[in-house]
Write an enzyme that holds these catalytic residues in place. Structure first.
Site, mmCIF file in Angstrom:
data_model
loop_
_atom_site.group_PDB
_atom_site.id
_atom_site.type_symbol
_atom_site.label_atom_id
_atom_site.label_comp_id
_atom_site.label_asym_id
_atom_site.label_seq_id
_atom_site.Cartn_x
_atom_site.Cartn_y
_atom_site.Cartn_z
ATOM 1 N N GLU A 194 35.561 -4.433 8.648
ATOM 2 C CA GLU A 194 34.912 -4.899 7.610
ATOM 3 C C GLU A 194 33.649 -4.521 7.115
ATOM 4 O OE1 GLU A 194 33.362 -8.760 9.269
ATOM 5 O OE2 GLU A 194 32.725 -9.345 7.251
ATOM 6 N N ILE A 202 39.662 -4.675 16.617
ATOM 7 C CA ILE A 202 40.546 -5.042 17.771
ATOM 8 C C ILE A 202 40.601 -6.392 17.460
ATOM 9 C CG2 ILE A 202 39.646 -3.535 19.632
ATOM 10 C CD1 ILE A 202 38.046 -5.902 20.723
ATOM 11 N N ASP A 203 39.570 -7.244 16.597
ATOM 12 C CA ASP A 203 39.714 -8.525 16.383
ATOM 13 C C ASP A 203 40.958 -8.990 15.509
ATOM 14 O OD1 ASP A 203 37.364 -8.646 17.409
ATOM 15 O OD2 ASP A 203 36.194 -8.551 15.861
ATOM 16 N N GLU A 222 34.482 -15.560 21.606
ATOM 17 C CA GLU A 222 33.129 -15.517 21.811
ATOM 18 C C GLU A 222 32.525 -16.229 20.772
ATOM 19 O OE1 GLU A 222 31.517 -11.400 21.314
ATOM 20 O OE2 GLU A 222 32.975 -10.946 19.924
ATOM 21 N N HIS A 267 33.315 -5.390 26.489
ATOM 22 C CA HIS A 267 33.789 -4.126 25.977
ATOM 23 C C HIS A 267 34.996 -3.460 26.704
ATOM 24 C CE1 HIS A 267 29.926 -4.712 24.229
ATOM 25 N NE2 HIS A 267 30.296 -4.184 23.070
ATOM 26 N N GLN A 303 37.648 -4.749 26.762
ATOM 27 C CA GLN A 303 38.774 -4.842 25.811
ATOM 28 C C GLN A 303 39.047 -3.754 24.712
ATOM 29 O OE1 GLN A 303 38.438 -9.315 24.550
ATOM 30 N NE2 GLN A 303 36.719 -8.707 25.440
HETATM 31 O O1 F6P Z 1 34.273 -6.128 15.747
HETATM 32 C C1 F6P Z 1 34.839 -5.595 16.797
HETATM 33 C C2 F6P Z 1 33.885 -6.176 17.887
HETATM 34 O O2 F6P Z 1 34.518 -5.887 19.176
HETATM 35 C C3 F6P Z 1 33.861 -7.819 18.053
HETATM 36 O O3 F6P Z 1 34.976 -8.571 18.326
HETATM 37 C C4 F6P Z 1 32.818 -8.057 18.694
HETATM 38 O O4 F6P Z 1 31.959 -9.338 18.387
HETATM 39 C C5 F6P Z 1 31.675 -6.958 18.408
HETATM 40 O O5 F6P Z 1 32.581 -5.910 18.134
HETATM 41 C C6 F6P Z 1 30.880 -6.389 19.490
HETATM 42 O O6 F6P Z 1 30.016 -5.513 19.088
HETATM 43 P P1 F6P Z 1 29.016 -4.699 19.906
HETATM 44 O O7 F6P Z 1 29.805 -3.235 19.905
HETATM 45 O O8 F6P Z 1 27.959 -4.408 18.842
HETATM 46 O O9 F6P Z 1 28.560 -5.299 21.348
#
Ligand code: F6P
Length: 341
Positions: free
Chosen positions: A103, A126-127, A221, A271, A273
């Site tokens: 996005e 991944i979302d 989350e 992370h 995931q």
């Molecule tokens: O947008 C992908 C994502 O993995 C989200 O699911 C998660 O909230 C966010 O990135 C976490 O981001 P960061 O790498 O900044 O912890």
């Protein structure tokens, strides 16, 4: 043609497969050459590049992460950011950019395309919450990681008669929670699209124990309690104004234990995931996105994003990707509710 490539935002299994496909087809079929921009929009903003040729992409198909590095740098927020990018692209002799991101990264790509830069987008997250594409690569891998964890948690939950809560990623959309919860046989799935009632959650937990099984709760989350039911702490903001989340699993652990008397423990997958090797599905989708993205650049198209619609890869306006998030429809969530409790 000289083409720049960058990867922005949270990393995602399959990014390297996209880069490899773009470069292999671009060099071998179209005879273009490439420059890699480091760390998302920070690369073109600060003129930080790396060699990106066929030898550089050898062996990266199964590798997680991104050889280009990533960041959440937002050049639109930087004074003179757009001009600096324009100058750095010109200095590197770059005619067009392939921006691989979610996005935020594609939002910047949309703004730059509107300023006349040649940009083609590749959707990544991944979302799985980007509009205009049925699936994004990385999602299948993230779901598989979560399902592997849920399968393992079932046996330890049973042994210890505990309620186990699995917190998965998904800030605004509950796709990972929904799919991993369904595939993993969760007894409760909580997603951001549907604020939860803690009393109802506790009823499901008690019901499950009464049947002599231990419940597994999968929670995104970004899941939140229904208004006025439970308090949550606010988090910090990143460069794109997103709240840094995490913590709902812990809140549920405490509340469920206090309200039901059953021992509860949380596991935050975080992370994990996003790391490691992509599934075969994600490698194929990422490769097809890369092949179609370089076709678009070669044909002089700009301001577009490649997208999966059904089984076909199509081009859509970049703005379509970021216009609205693809959330879980409530009727899809209702399918999963049959298995709650
Ligand atoms: O947008 C992908 C994502 O993995 C989200 O699911 C998660 O909230 C966010 O990135 C976490 O981001 P960061 O790498 O900044 O912890």
């Amino acid at each position: 043609m000289r083409i720049g490539v960058l990867t922005g935002g949270g990393d995602c299994p399959g990014l390297n497969a996209v880069i490899r496909a773009v470069v292999r087809k671009g060099v071998e079929v179209y005879k273009h050459d490439f420059v890699g921009f480091r760390d998302g929009w920070k690369g073109p903003l600060e003129g930080v590049t790396m060699t990106l040729d066929v030898p550089a992409v050898r062996g990266i198909l199964p590798r997680g992460g991104t050889i280009l590095g990533s960041s959440r740098t937002n050049p639109i927020k930087v004074e003179g950011g757009v001009e600096r990018i324009r100058d750095n692209l010109a200095a590197s002799g770059v005619d067009a950019l392939v921006a691989i991101g979610g996005e935020d990264t594609l939002g910047v790509a949309t703004a730059l395309a509107a300023e006349g830069l040649n940009v083609v987008g590749v959707p990544k997250t991944i979302d799985n919450d980007l509009g205009a594409t049925d699936y994004t690569f990385g999602f299948d891998t993230a779901v598989q990681v979560a399902v592997d964890a849920i399968d393992r948690l079932h046996t330890t939950a049973e042994s210890h008669h505990r309620a186990l809560i699995v917190e998965v990623m998904g800030r605004h959309a509950g796709w990972i929670a929904l799919h991993s919860g369904l595939a993993g046989g969760a007894n409760v799935i909580l997603i951001p699209e549907r604020p939860f009632d803690i009393d109802q959650v506790c009823d499901y937990v008690k019901q499950r124990f009464e049947q002599h099984y231990a419940p597994i709760l999968v929670v995104a989350e970004g899941a939140t309690p229904a208004k006025g039911t439970m308090a949550l702490q606010a988090g910090e903001l990143d460069a794109f104004g997103h709240v840094r989340l995490g913590g709902i699993g812990q809140v549920l652990e405490r509340e469920i234990e206090a309200r039901t008397g059953y021992e509860s423990r949380q596991t935050v997958l975080g992370h994990v995931q996003r790391g490691g090797t992509p599934t075969a599905y994600d490698r194929v989708l990422a490769t097809r996105f890369g092949l179609h993205a370089i076709d678009a650049v070669h044909e002089g198209d700009s301001g577009v994003m490649v997208a999966l619609q059904g089984t076909e890869i199509v081009r859509v306006p970049l703005s379509a990707a970021t216009r609205e998030l693809k959330l879980v429809p409530l009727e899809r969530y209702a399918e999963a509710e049959v298995f709650f409790g």
